[in-house]
Design a protein around this motif. Structure first.
Motif, PDB file in Angstrom:
ATOM      1  N   THR A  15       0.813  -1.200   0.000  1.00  0.00           N
ATOM      2  CA  THR A  15       0.000   0.000   0.000  1.00  0.00           C
ATOM      3  C   THR A  15       0.853   1.258   0.000  1.00  0.00           C
ATOM      4  OG1 THR A  15      -1.767   1.172   1.141  1.00  0.00           O
ATOM      5  CG2 THR A  15      -0.207  -0.040   2.525  1.00  0.00           C
ATOM      6  N   ARG A  16       0.310   2.301  -0.585  1.00  0.00           N
ATOM      7  CA  ARG A  16       0.995   3.600  -0.572  1.00  0.00           C
ATOM      8  C   ARG A  16       0.859   4.280   0.793  1.00  0.00           C
ATOM      9  NH1 ARG A  16       2.100   5.799  -5.881  1.00  0.00           N
ATOM     10  NH2 ARG A  16       1.494   4.261  -7.433  1.00  0.00           N
ATOM     11  N   ARG A  17      -0.100   3.838   1.577  1.00  0.00           N
ATOM     12  CA  ARG A  17      -0.325   4.419   2.911  1.00  0.00           C
ATOM     13  C   ARG A  17       0.116   3.421   3.973  1.00  0.00           C
ATOM     14  NH1 ARG A  17      -6.222   7.257   2.143  1.00  0.00           N
ATOM     15  NH2 ARG A  17      -5.605   8.511   0.355  1.00  0.00           N
ATOM     16  N   ALA A  18       1.402   3.232   4.037  1.00  0.00           N
ATOM     17  CA  ALA A  18       1.947   2.259   4.993  1.00  0.00           C
ATOM     18  C   ALA A  18       1.764   2.766   6.421  1.00  0.00           C
ATOM     19  CB  ALA A  18       3.416   2.017   4.707  1.00  0.00           C
ATOM     20  N   THR A  19       1.358   1.869   7.286  1.00  0.00           N
ATOM     21  CA  THR A  19       1.241   2.194   8.701  1.00  0.00           C
ATOM     22  C   THR A  19       2.612   2.030   9.359  1.00  0.00           C
ATOM     23  OG1 THR A  19       0.748  -0.095   9.281  1.00  0.00           O
ATOM     24  CG2 THR A  19      -1.141   1.337   8.751  1.00  0.00           C
ATOM     25  N   SER A  20       2.734   2.503  10.565  1.00  0.00           N
ATOM     26  CA  SER A  20       4.000   2.318  11.286  1.00  0.00           C
ATOM     27  C   SER A  20       4.241   0.827  11.508  1.00  0.00           C
ATOM     28  CB  SER A  20       4.009   3.087  12.604  1.00  0.00           C
ATOM     29  OG  SER A  20       2.923   2.684  13.404  1.00  0.00           O
ATOM     30  N   TYR A  21       3.163   0.072  11.745  1.00  0.00           N
ATOM     31  CA  TYR A  21       3.289  -1.383  11.878  1.00  0.00           C
ATOM     32  C   TYR A  21       3.835  -1.996  10.584  1.00  0.00           C
ATOM     33  CZ  TYR A  21       2.080  -6.309  11.890  1.00  0.00           C
ATOM     34  OH  TYR A  21       2.143  -7.677  11.788  1.00  0.00           O
ATOM     35  N   GLY A  22       3.302  -1.570   9.450  1.00  0.00           N
ATOM     36  CA  GLY A  22       3.755  -2.100   8.160  1.00  0.00           C
ATOM     37  C   GLY A  22       5.219  -1.797   7.906  1.00  0.00           C
ATOM     38  N   ARG A  23       5.639  -0.578   8.175  1.00  0.00           N
ATOM     39  CA  ARG A  23       7.053  -0.211   7.986  1.00  0.00           C
ATOM     40  C   ARG A  23       7.960  -1.005   8.921  1.00  0.00           C
ATOM     41  NH1 ARG A  23       4.406   4.676   7.358  1.00  0.00           N
ATOM     42  NH2 ARG A  23       4.749   5.238   9.540  1.00  0.00           N
ATOM     43  N   GLU A  24       7.517  -1.203  10.168  1.00  0.00           N
ATOM     44  CA  GLU A  24       8.303  -1.987  11.132  1.00  0.00           C
ATOM     45  C   GLU A  24       8.372  -3.453  10.707  1.00  0.00           C
ATOM     46  OE1 GLU A  24      10.761  -2.951  14.161  1.00  0.00           O
ATOM     47  OE2 GLU A  24      10.175  -0.923  13.567  1.00  0.00           O
TER      48      GLU A  24
ATOM     49  N   PRO B 113      19.319 -11.237  -0.449  1.00  0.00           N
ATOM     50  CA  PRO B 113      18.498 -11.333  -1.656  1.00  0.00           C
ATOM     51  C   PRO B 113      18.439  -9.983  -2.370  1.00  0.00           C
ATOM     52  CG  PRO B 113      17.097 -10.968   0.228  1.00  0.00           C
ATOM     53  CD  PRO B 113      18.520 -11.123   0.755  1.00  0.00           C
ATOM     54  N   LEU B 114      18.159 -10.000  -3.637  1.00  0.00           N
ATOM     55  CA  LEU B 114      17.877  -8.775  -4.364  1.00  0.00           C
ATOM     56  C   LEU B 114      16.413  -8.452  -4.091  1.00  0.00           C
ATOM     57  CD1 LEU B 114      18.576  -6.555  -6.450  1.00  0.00           C
ATOM     58  CD2 LEU B 114      17.766  -8.138  -8.215  1.00  0.00           C
ATOM     59  N   ILE B 115      16.148  -7.262  -3.557  1.00  0.00           N
ATOM     60  CA  ILE B 115      14.781  -6.842  -3.272  1.00  0.00           C
ATOM     61  C   ILE B 115      14.318  -5.955  -4.426  1.00  0.00           C
ATOM     62  CG2 ILE B 115      13.247  -5.620  -1.677  1.00  0.00           C
ATOM     63  CD1 ILE B 115      14.472  -8.249  -0.551  1.00  0.00           C
ATOM     64  N   VAL B 116      13.193  -6.345  -5.006  1.00  0.00           N
ATOM     65  CA  VAL B 116      12.647  -5.633  -6.164  1.00  0.00           C
ATOM     66  C   VAL B 116      11.316  -5.024  -5.765  1.00  0.00           C
ATOM     67  CG1 VAL B 116      11.839  -5.867  -8.547  1.00  0.00           C
ATOM     68  CG2 VAL B 116      13.726  -7.290  -7.717  1.00  0.00           C
TER      69      VAL B 116
ATOM     70  N   GLY C 286       5.109   4.628   0.431  1.00  0.00           N
ATOM     71  CA  GLY C 286       4.552   3.641   1.345  1.00  0.00           C
ATOM     72  C   GLY C 286       5.457   2.450   1.539  1.00  0.00           C
ATOM     73  N   VAL C 287       4.894   1.258   1.383  1.00  0.00           N
ATOM     74  CA  VAL C 287       5.626   0.018   1.627  1.00  0.00           C
ATOM     75  C   VAL C 287       6.842  -0.097   0.704  1.00  0.00           C
ATOM     76  CG1 VAL C 287       5.479  -2.502   1.432  1.00  0.00           C
ATOM     77  CG2 VAL C 287       3.668  -1.230   2.593  1.00  0.00           C
ATOM     78  N   ASP C 288       6.675   0.212  -0.585  1.00  0.00           N
ATOM     79  CA  ASP C 288       7.787   0.099  -1.537  1.00  0.00           C
ATOM     80  C   ASP C 288       8.977   0.951  -1.096  1.00  0.00           C
ATOM     81  OD1 ASP C 288       5.401  -0.782  -2.795  1.00  0.00           O
ATOM     82  OD2 ASP C 288       6.264  -0.465  -4.767  1.00  0.00           O
ATOM     83  N   THR C 289       8.713   2.205  -0.796  1.00  0.00           N
ATOM     84  CA  THR C 289       9.777   3.125  -0.379  1.00  0.00           C
ATOM     85  C   THR C 289      10.419   2.652   0.919  1.00  0.00           C
ATOM     86  OG1 THR C 289       8.610   4.951  -1.430  1.00  0.00           O
ATOM     87  CG2 THR C 289      10.304   5.540   0.153  1.00  0.00           C
ATOM     88  N   ALA C 290       9.613   2.191   1.846  1.00  0.00           N
ATOM     89  CA  ALA C 290      10.153   1.684   3.114  1.00  0.00           C
ATOM     90  C   ALA C 290      11.097   0.519   2.853  1.00  0.00           C
ATOM     91  CB  ALA C 290       9.015   1.259   4.049  1.00  0.00           C
ATOM     92  N   ALA C 291      10.703  -0.385   1.954  1.00  0.00           N
ATOM     93  CA  ALA C 291      11.559  -1.536   1.649  1.00  0.00           C
ATOM     94  C   ALA C 291      12.896  -1.075   1.084  1.00  0.00           C
ATOM     95  CB  ALA C 291      10.850  -2.467   0.667  1.00  0.00           C
ATOM     96  N   HIS C 292      12.874  -0.142   0.143  1.00  0.00           N
ATOM     97  CA  HIS C 292      14.128   0.333  -0.456  1.00  0.00           C
ATOM     98  C   HIS C 292      15.011   1.038   0.576  1.00  0.00           C
ATOM     99  CE1 HIS C 292      13.220  -0.802  -4.540  1.00  0.00           C
ATOM    100  NE2 HIS C 292      12.046  -0.211  -4.468  1.00  0.00           N
TER     101      HIS C 292
ATOM    102  N   VAL D 273      16.417  -3.020  -6.186  1.00  0.00           N
ATOM    103  CA  VAL D 273      16.141  -2.506  -7.533  1.00  0.00           C
ATOM    104  C   VAL D 273      14.726  -1.955  -7.539  1.00  0.00           C
ATOM    105  CG1 VAL D 273      15.790  -3.158  -9.951  1.00  0.00           C
ATOM    106  CG2 VAL D 273      17.673  -4.153  -8.671  1.00  0.00           C
ATOM    107  N   ALA D 274      14.583  -0.766  -8.094  1.00  0.00           N
ATOM    108  CA  ALA D 274      13.262  -0.171  -8.281  1.00  0.00           C
ATOM    109  C   ALA D 274      12.860  -0.334  -9.740  1.00  0.00           C
ATOM    110  CB  ALA D 274      13.288   1.304  -7.916  1.00  0.00           C
ATOM    111  N   VAL D 275      11.706  -0.896  -9.971  1.00  0.00           N
ATOM    112  CA  VAL D 275      11.209  -1.102 -11.335  1.00  0.00           C
ATOM    113  C   VAL D 275      10.201   0.000 -11.619  1.00  0.00           C
ATOM    114  CG1 VAL D 275       9.975  -2.660 -12.880  1.00  0.00           C
ATOM    115  CG2 VAL D 275      11.539  -3.590 -11.158  1.00  0.00           C
ATOM    116  N   LEU D 276      10.526   0.845 -12.588  1.00  0.00           N
ATOM    117  CA  LEU D 276       9.658   1.951 -12.950  1.00  0.00           C
ATOM    118  C   LEU D 276       9.044   1.683 -14.314  1.00  0.00           C
ATOM    119  CD1 LEU D 276      12.139   4.817 -11.982  1.00  0.00           C
ATOM    120  CD2 LEU D 276      10.390   3.764 -10.546  1.00  0.00           C
ATOM    121  N   GLY D 277       7.789   2.017 -14.472  1.00  0.00           N
ATOM    122  CA  GLY D 277       7.142   1.870 -15.770  1.00  0.00           C
ATOM    123  C   GLY D 277       7.720   2.882 -16.750  1.00  0.00           C
ATOM    124  N   HIS D 278       7.827   2.482 -18.003  1.00  0.00           N
ATOM    125  CA  HIS D 278       8.314   3.410 -19.032  1.00  0.00           C
ATOM    126  C   HIS D 278       7.600   3.144 -20.332  1.00  0.00           C
ATOM    127  CE1 HIS D 278      10.763  -0.103 -20.005  1.00  0.00           C
ATOM    128  NE2 HIS D 278      10.942   0.419 -21.173  1.00  0.00           N
TER     129      HIS D 278
END
Length: 173
Positions: free
Chosen positions: A119-128, A142-145, A151-157, A168-173
């Protein structure tokens, strides 16, 4: 093989990833697609007259030239699906992108790979939770994609960068 022609193949109107692969398979290379006779292109399953005509009438080689200048200027590395560095896992997908563009030095064919999206609206629980998950995976490197969305994606990176885990961030083009 000509990088210009590989880029141009991705720009032909009506030619997606599946038909792009089919054209390369029948013609032998992206460059050969552009030198093939229209009559032969029409006979390739899924191509037809409209798409065959687009190979010759669209200004894809001109547009590809501009794209090539851009990627060289910004040190972006293109990977056509036939290149050895193209992610092997993607080669198994029928509709995988014909071309990937990337910057950086990540190994796109690691032993362990994991995608984290949410989700784009990650909670503090989700980020933790993401942090705890990545800490437990850190020994395996591991390679994290992910997609780099808020939200969650940004927290993971961010956590990956803090933990030294390749990402690795996969962006649409």
């Amino acid at each position: 093989m000509s990088l210009l022609h590989e880029i141009a193949l991705t720009l032909i109107p009506g030619v997606g990833d599946v038909n792009g692969r089919r054209l390369v398979s029948y013609c032998g290379s992206a460059e050969a697609v552009f030198s093939e006779k229209k009559a032969r292109l029409i006979k390739i399953p899924g191509i037809g007259e409209v798409t065959a005509e687009a190979v010759y009438t669209s200004k894809t080689l001109e547009r590809a030239g501009k794209e090539l200048e851009f990627i060289r200027k910004y040190h972006i590395r293109p990977l056509f699906f036939t290149h050895t560095d193209y992610p092997a896992r993607l080669k198994n997908c029928q509709d995988a992108p014909l071309m990937l563009y990337y910057r950086g030095n990540a190994d796109l064919n690691p032993q362990h790979c994991l995608s984290i999206v949410g989700t784009r609206r990650a909670t503090s629980y989700g980020r933790e939770f993401i942090l705890q998950l990545l800490e437990s995976l850190q020994p395996f490197m591991p390679l994290i994609v992910s997609g780099l969305a808020f939200g969650v994606d940004t927290a993971a990176h961010r956590h990956c960068m803090a933990l030294g885990i390749p990402t690795v961030a996969v962006l649409g083009h």
